[in-house]
Design a protein around this motif. Structure first.
Motif, PDB file in Angstrom:
ATOM      1  N   SER A  79      -7.741  93.003 -18.156  1.00  0.00           N
ATOM      2  CA  SER A  79      -6.779  93.292 -19.225  1.00  0.00           C
ATOM      3  C   SER A  79      -5.472  93.854 -18.659  1.00  0.00           C
ATOM      4  O   SER A  79      -4.392  93.552 -19.174  1.00  0.00           O
ATOM      5  N   VAL A  80      -5.547  94.650 -17.608  1.00  0.00           N
ATOM      6  CA  VAL A  80      -4.330  95.187 -16.975  1.00  0.00           C
ATOM      7  C   VAL A  80      -3.518  94.052 -16.360  1.00  0.00           C
ATOM      8  O   VAL A  80      -2.294  93.977 -16.534  1.00  0.00           O
ATOM      9  N   PHE A 126      -3.669  90.845 -17.192  1.00  0.00           N
ATOM     10  CA  PHE A 126      -3.185  89.990 -18.285  1.00  0.00           C
ATOM     11  C   PHE A 126      -1.974  90.616 -18.970  1.00  0.00           C
ATOM     12  O   PHE A 126      -0.993  89.931 -19.277  1.00  0.00           O
ATOM     13  N   TYR A 127      -2.022  91.942 -19.205  1.00  0.00           N
ATOM     14  CA  TYR A 127      -0.900  92.640 -19.824  1.00  0.00           C
ATOM     15  C   TYR A 127       0.356  92.516 -18.960  1.00  0.00           C
ATOM     16  O   TYR A 127       1.448  92.222 -19.455  1.00  0.00           O
ATOM     17  N   GLY A 128       0.212  92.745 -17.670  1.00  0.00           N
ATOM     18  CA  GLY A 128       1.373  92.644 -16.768  1.00  0.00           C
ATOM     19  C   GLY A 128       1.937  91.236 -16.738  1.00  0.00           C
ATOM     20  O   GLY A 128       3.155  91.039 -16.801  1.00  0.00           O
ATOM     21  N   ALA A 182       1.645  88.891 -19.053  1.00  0.00           N
ATOM     22  CA  ALA A 182       2.235  88.567 -20.357  1.00  0.00           C
ATOM     23  C   ALA A 182       3.593  89.236 -20.511  1.00  0.00           C
ATOM     24  O   ALA A 182       4.543  88.629 -21.032  1.00  0.00           O
ATOM     25  N   LYS A 183       3.706  90.465 -20.051  1.00  0.00           N
ATOM     26  CA  LYS A 183       4.980  91.184 -20.174  1.00  0.00           C
ATOM     27  C   LYS A 183       6.070  90.501 -19.354  1.00  0.00           C
ATOM     28  O   LYS A 183       7.181  90.284 -19.837  1.00  0.00           O
ATOM     29  N   ASN A 215       9.265  88.438 -21.015  1.00  0.00           N
ATOM     30  CA  ASN A 215      10.626  88.877 -20.687  1.00  0.00           C
ATOM     31  C   ASN A 215      11.448  87.728 -20.104  1.00  0.00           C
ATOM     32  O   ASN A 215      12.625  87.558 -20.456  1.00  0.00           O
TER      33      ASN A 215
END
Length: 102
Positions: free
Chosen positions: A27-28, A30-32, A34-35, A39
């Motif tokens: 999840s960490v 994937f979050y990075g 996606a961010k 952007n």
């Protein structure tokens, strides 16, 4: 002869703990990703918006120029209608004022 048996026994981790660690790590990451991806997509859309805005401004100026030309042509038509039969229409866009005998 009491031996310490705790040295030879390894503690096993719970299977649930490993799954939770894996899910958290995924999840960490994937979050990075996606961010960063969103952007960069946002920057691409902003550049596209700016190019479209400049194209719209250019088109508006072209429309204003064409409207001015149409207005001047309407004025030309009024002048030609006031001259009446003194003006002879030749080839649809060349106007000859007066009669030269041709």
């Amino acid at each position: 002869m009491a031996r310490n048996r705790s040295k030879g026994i390894k503690k096993r981790r719970s299977g649930l703990r490993g799954v939770c660690t894996f899910v958290f790590g995924f999840s960490v990451v994937f979050y990075g990703g996606a961010k960063v991806g969103l952007n960069s997509y946002n920057i691409t859309l902003q550049q596209k918006e700016q190019s479209l805005a400049s194209e719209i401004a250019r088109k508006k100026s072209e429309v204003e120029d064409l409207q001015a030309q149409v207005h001047s042509m309407q004025d030309k038509g009024r002048v030609l209608s006031m001259l009446g039969e003194q003006v002879q229409d030749n080839s649809g866009n060349i106007y000859v004022i007066g009669d030269s005998g041709q």
